[in-house]
Design a protein around this motif. Structure first.
Motif, PDB file in Angstrom:
ATOM      1  N   UNK A   1      -3.094   5.169  -2.630  1.00  0.00           N
ATOM      2  CA  UNK A   1      -4.241   5.970  -2.211  1.00  0.00           C
ATOM      3  C   UNK A   1      -3.801   7.429  -2.151  1.00  0.00           C
ATOM      4  N   UNK A   2      -4.626   8.307  -2.715  1.00  0.00           N
ATOM      5  CA  UNK A   2      -4.306   9.734  -2.810  1.00  0.00           C
ATOM      6  C   UNK A   2      -5.520  10.540  -2.359  1.00  0.00           C
ATOM      7  N   UNK A   3      -5.307  11.423  -1.379  1.00  0.00           N
ATOM      8  CA  UNK A   3      -6.438  12.177  -0.826  1.00  0.00           C
ATOM      9  C   UNK A   3      -6.969  13.231  -1.798  1.00  0.00           C
ATOM     10  N   UNK A   4      -6.115  13.724  -2.699  1.00  0.00           N
ATOM     11  CA  UNK A   4      -6.553  14.729  -3.669  1.00  0.00           C
ATOM     12  C   UNK A   4      -7.214  14.055  -4.872  1.00  0.00           C
TER      13      UNK A   4
ATOM     14  N   UNK B   1       0.862  -1.174   0.000  1.00  0.00           N
ATOM     15  CA  UNK B   1       0.000   0.000   0.000  1.00  0.00           C
ATOM     16  C   UNK B   1       0.900   1.227   0.000  1.00  0.00           C
ATOM     17  N   UNK B   2       0.728   2.086  -0.991  1.00  0.00           N
ATOM     18  CA  UNK B   2       1.496   3.327  -1.093  1.00  0.00           C
ATOM     19  C   UNK B   2       0.563   4.483  -0.744  1.00  0.00           C
ATOM     20  N   UNK B   3       0.999   5.319   0.191  1.00  0.00           N
ATOM     21  CA  UNK B   3       0.168   6.442   0.627  1.00  0.00           C
ATOM     22  C   UNK B   3       0.695   7.715  -0.019  1.00  0.00           C
ATOM     23  N   UNK B   4      -0.080   8.265  -0.943  1.00  0.00           N
ATOM     24  CA  UNK B   4       0.313   9.492  -1.626  1.00  0.00           C
ATOM     25  C   UNK B   4       0.739   9.242  -3.062  1.00  0.00           C
ATOM     26  N   UNK B   5       0.260  10.096  -3.969  1.00  0.00           N
ATOM     27  CA  UNK B   5       0.606   9.972  -5.387  1.00  0.00           C
ATOM     28  C   UNK B   5       1.396  11.186  -5.857  1.00  0.00           C
ATOM     29  N   UNK B   6       2.250  11.697  -4.966  1.00  0.00           N
ATOM     30  CA  UNK B   6       3.189  12.739  -5.360  1.00  0.00           C
ATOM     31  C   UNK B   6       4.464  12.106  -5.889  1.00  0.00           C
TER      32      UNK B   6
ATOM     33  N   UNK C   1      -6.129   5.177  -6.344  1.00  0.00           N
ATOM     34  CA  UNK C   1      -7.492   5.450  -5.910  1.00  0.00           C
ATOM     35  C   UNK C   1      -7.517   6.870  -5.345  1.00  0.00           C
ATOM     36  N   UNK C   2      -8.114   7.775  -6.080  1.00  0.00           N
ATOM     37  CA  UNK C   2      -8.147   9.175  -5.687  1.00  0.00           C
ATOM     38  C   UNK C   2      -9.266   9.430  -4.673  1.00  0.00           C
ATOM     39  N   UNK C   3      -9.105  10.493  -3.903  1.00  0.00           N
ATOM     40  CA  UNK C   3     -10.126  10.885  -2.937  1.00  0.00           C
ATOM     41  C   UNK C   3     -10.171  10.007  -1.707  1.00  0.00           C
ATOM     42  N   UNK C   4      -9.082   9.299  -1.418  1.00  0.00           N
ATOM     43  CA  UNK C   4      -9.000   8.453  -0.227  1.00  0.00           C
ATOM     44  C   UNK C   4      -7.905   8.977   0.701  1.00  0.00           C
TER      45      UNK C   4
ATOM     46  N   UNK D   1       7.121  11.043  -4.323  1.00  0.00           N
ATOM     47  CA  UNK D   1       7.532   9.859  -3.552  1.00  0.00           C
ATOM     48  C   UNK D   1       6.709   8.644  -3.931  1.00  0.00           C
ATOM     49  N   UNK D   2       5.388   8.816  -3.978  1.00  0.00           N
ATOM     50  CA  UNK D   2       4.521   7.690  -4.294  1.00  0.00           C
ATOM     51  C   UNK D   2       4.743   7.145  -5.693  1.00  0.00           C
ATOM     52  N   UNK D   3       4.961   8.047  -6.653  1.00  0.00           N
ATOM     53  CA  UNK D   3       5.217   7.591  -8.022  1.00  0.00           C
ATOM     54  C   UNK D   3       6.534   6.836  -8.106  1.00  0.00           C
ATOM     55  N   UNK D   4       7.551   7.343  -7.411  1.00  0.00           N
ATOM     56  CA  UNK D   4       8.850   6.664  -7.403  1.00  0.00           C
ATOM     57  C   UNK D   4       8.715   5.264  -6.818  1.00  0.00           C
ATOM     58  N   UNK D   5       8.006   5.164  -5.698  1.00  0.00           N
ATOM     59  CA  UNK D   5       7.800   3.857  -5.063  1.00  0.00           C
ATOM     60  C   UNK D   5       7.055   2.914  -5.993  1.00  0.00           C
ATOM     61  N   UNK D   6       6.016   3.416  -6.641  1.00  0.00           N
ATOM     62  CA  UNK D   6       5.199   2.577  -7.518  1.00  0.00           C
ATOM     63  C   UNK D   6       6.010   2.013  -8.675  1.00  0.00           C
ATOM     64  N   UNK D   7       6.827   2.850  -9.288  1.00  0.00           N
ATOM     65  CA  UNK D   7       7.624   2.404 -10.434  1.00  0.00           C
ATOM     66  C   UNK D   7       8.609   1.318 -10.017  1.00  0.00           C
ATOM     67  N   UNK D   8       9.224   1.490  -8.854  1.00  0.00           N
ATOM     68  CA  UNK D   8      10.175   0.482  -8.393  1.00  0.00           C
ATOM     69  C   UNK D   8       9.479  -0.811  -7.983  1.00  0.00           C
ATOM     70  N   UNK D   9       8.311  -0.722  -7.373  1.00  0.00           N
ATOM     71  CA  UNK D   9       7.576  -1.936  -7.008  1.00  0.00           C
ATOM     72  C   UNK D   9       7.079  -2.665  -8.250  1.00  0.00           C
ATOM     73  N   UNK D  10       6.711  -1.884  -9.265  1.00  0.00           N
ATOM     74  CA  UNK D  10       6.295  -2.495 -10.531  1.00  0.00           C
ATOM     75  C   UNK D  10       7.445  -3.303 -11.129  1.00  0.00           C
TER      76      UNK D  10
END
Length: 649
Positions: free
Chosen positions: A167-170, A142-147, A231-234, A149-158
């Motif tokens: 999950x992104x609150x905005x 679970x990655x918290x935030x799509x800024x 998932x936006x708005x979370x 940091x979150x994008x960097x984490x996602x690419x490496x986990x992929x």
């Protein structure tokens, strides 16, 4: 990286124009590899020393020598575009250091060779061809935030094959670059450094504005197919570790107010630090009759400032961008500063990158990577020695060592030149503390703006807000039509307001005593297995560097740890208390010798105890080495088999 996969019968039409405008020292670096000839970094071709943050585009070389370098680079690149291989596709470490050093006009220590090799995307010993272990069934993140940091984490986990959800609150990705839309909003790190090493972009300016950076992050997300994972708005309200199942349980709130529980084997916090605007708690704060806005909440539609009286509270990085951007629109601008700030020359402020150079950077990786590497030197460890306290140095608190004093003199002369005839402002804009004591800012017209007739500089603090303006501590009311609060962010209370519960129900904010956050390598905390904080405590380089480089190194370390976990059948890891304590002792001991703990210096990076929470005290090369490979012996860990036995029992 070096070989050209496309064959062309004709030279690119833009190539000649690109060579005429290209950075000469970078061309010389490239020529050594294309031709195999060392002469491009010797004798008459040696450029002058790169000073400050300037790119040294002409290398300080005579026009005829520049022309020779440009002409030869033109011929070699024409041949390269038609399939000719570089003579040196994989130079030795020694030669790489020599090339780098010659292009900068200074010596590059041996320790930097592996980093140079990595940044140039050259083969590294023991890295190529190693198979990655398989991800255990059911393991997820679970990655918290799509800024960033979150994008960097996602690419490496992929890349690692780990399933994940972001999950992104905005309602959109991008973090601070989605939120910050104030006039003049931009990055003070060069565009080609403030980008992922694996994702170049055709930047329009040498220092990009906030909207372009946001477009870049959207492009990166789209290129890597990340939106389907977001998932936006979370908003995560609480993350709690489930010891029985060795996984995290996160309670999230949706946009409609309802809640949901998400589960994952690991959690990566990408919530960032500059996302909680600080507004002072002042009498009458809600009584002002006009627009009153923090820079981080500036409306996307803007504010009509034409002919208005504007009061700008603050003089940090955001204020230094706002003031020059609005001064020619407003009737009057009053800037209220508490303490003056050091600001360095900014040679390429608002400079557009010529189209031919944009094409060169996009189509010739060898040029782009050498250009990026040379830029990194000016913004990395080059300034480190200026930050060290010399116990024998005495200069009335104005500097901390001889190098630092040289910076003070140079910056003072620059400020004087920028003020021009407004010399009466010098005492009010010249900081009484050593350079780099606070974040070094870049001057995008700040001092010239303060010298304008419609601009007033006030030294003091706001103590009250009234319907007609603000009152400063000298009792004077400054009338205004618009208030802009450039008062910074709460970067000390990390992860707040999210609650994080670890082993035995321990609470992370209690462990951190509110504003005393600590982590091993700025990433992991004992008692919170499989929780990784990106841009955690003590990860920001106060002497330079790019946040994105820090994040990439943190994720490099996390990938190394995950690989070992998967290979050994380990389900969870929890950093040992003694490892964590020893690292943080080193952090504090090093800070005690550096400028950020100097007596007359204070800033957002220190907590209520005076401890430095934000800045990292080590050289960037030291952090690079620390994060190169994780050591499983630094952790307590539980295997899949052990967990299965516990559950069966």
């Amino acid at each position: 990286m070096i070989d050209n996969s496309r064959m062309k019968d004709e030279e690119p039409a833009w190539l000649r124009a690109a060579m005429d405008a290209a950075n000469v020292p970078t061309l010389a670096c490239m020529l050594v590899m294309l031709t195999g000839e060392r002469r491009w970094i010797e004798g008459q071709y040696l450029p002058t020393r790169t000073r400050g943050m300037d790119d040294n585009d002409d290398g300080g070389l005579p026009p005829l020598v520049q022309a020779e370098i440009r002409d030869r680079a033109y011929e070699e690149l024409k041949a390269w575009f038609n399939g000719k291989k570089p003579a040196l596709s994989n130079p030795s470490d020694e030669l790489l250091r020599e090339i780098m050093g010659a292009s900068l006009g200074e010596s590059v220590p041996e320790a930097y060779a592996p980093m140079i090799r990595h940044e140039l995307h050259l083969p590294e010993d023991g890295v190529e061809g190693k198979p990655r272990p398989q991800v255990p069934e059911g393991f997820s993140a679970l990655i918290i935030g799509a800024g960033i940091s979150g994008l960097c984490a996602a690419i490496e986990l992929e890349k690692a094959g780990v399933p994940f959800v972001i999950v992104e609150r905005r309602e959109n990705l991008g973090g601070v670059w989605f939120e910050n839309r104030y006039p003049g909003a931009a990055c003070d790190v060069p565009s080609h450094l403030y980008s992922f090493s694996f994702a170049p972009f055709k930047w329009s300016q040498y220092f990009a504005g906030s909207r372009e950076i946001h477009r870049y992050l959207e492009e990166v997300a789209d290129q890597h197919g990340l939106r389907r994972h977001i998932r936006f708005g979370l908003e995560v309200l609480e993350a709690r570790y489930d010891e029985g199942n060795l996984e995290w349980e996160a309670q999230v709130r949706k946009a409609d107010g309802s809640t949901e529980v998400l589960r994952a084997s690991m959690v990566i916090s990408g919530v960032g630090a500059f996302n909680k605007p600080l507004l002072p708690d002042l009498p009458g704060m809600g009584t002002f009759r006009g627009p009153s806005v923090h820079t981080a909440r500036y409306p996307d539609s803007g504010i009509d400032l034409a002919g208005k009286r504007v009061v700008l509270i603050g003089n940090g990085a955001s204020a230094m961008q706002v003031a020059p951007a609005i001064a020619d629109q407003v009737a009057s601008l009053t800037v209220i500063q508490r303490t003056p700030q050091w600001a360095a020359p900014f040679p390429k402020f608002k400079q557009a990158i010529p189209e031919a150079i944009r094409q060169l950077l996009a189509e010739v990786p060898l040029y782009r990577l050498w250009y990026r590497l040379r830029l990194s030197w000016a913004f990395n460890d080059k300034l480190y020695d200026a930050l060290q306290k010399d116990p024998e140095w005495e200069n009335g608190g104005r500097s901390i060592n001889a190098i630092n004093e040289a910076h003070r003199k140079g910056l003072t002369a620059y400020i004087e030149s920028e003020l021009g005839e407004a010399r009466h402002l010098l005492d009010r804009v010249l900081p009484p503390y050593p350079p780099f004591g606070k974040r070094m800012l870049l001057d995008n017209g700040w001092f010239r703006t303060l010298a304008r007739e419609n601009v007033e500089l006030v030294t003091g603090s706001v103590i009250e807000v009234r319907p007609e303006g603000v009152v400063t501590n000298d009792g004077k009311c400054h009338e205004a039509d618009v208030l802009i609060w450039a008062t910074g962010f709460d970067v000390i209370h990390l992860l707040v307001p999210m609650k994080v519960k670890g082993i035995g129900g321990r609470d992370l904010q209690e462990d951190w005593e509110g504003d005393n956050a600590r982590a091993y390598l700025g990433t992991v905390v004992p008692g919170y297995p499989n929780l990784f904080c990106l841009y955690g405590p003590n990860t920001q380089f106060g002497h330079g560097g790019s946040l994105i480089s820090v994040l990439e190194r943190q994720m490099h370390y996390v990938r190394s740890l995950l690989d070992q976990m998967f290979a050994e059948g380990i389900r969870s890891v929890d950093v040992r208390e003694d490892v964590y304590e020893a690292y943080n002792r080193r952090v504090d001991e090093q800070h005690a010798r550096m400028i950020w703990t100097y007596g007359n210096v204070s800033g957002y990076y220190r907590n209520s105890r005076g401890r430095v929470i934000v800045n990292n005290p080590f050289r960037i090369i030291d952090v690079w080495k620390m994060t190169e490979a994780a050591d499983l012996s630094d952790y307590h860990h539980v295997s899949h088999a052990a967990n299965a036995q516990v559950q069966a029992g």
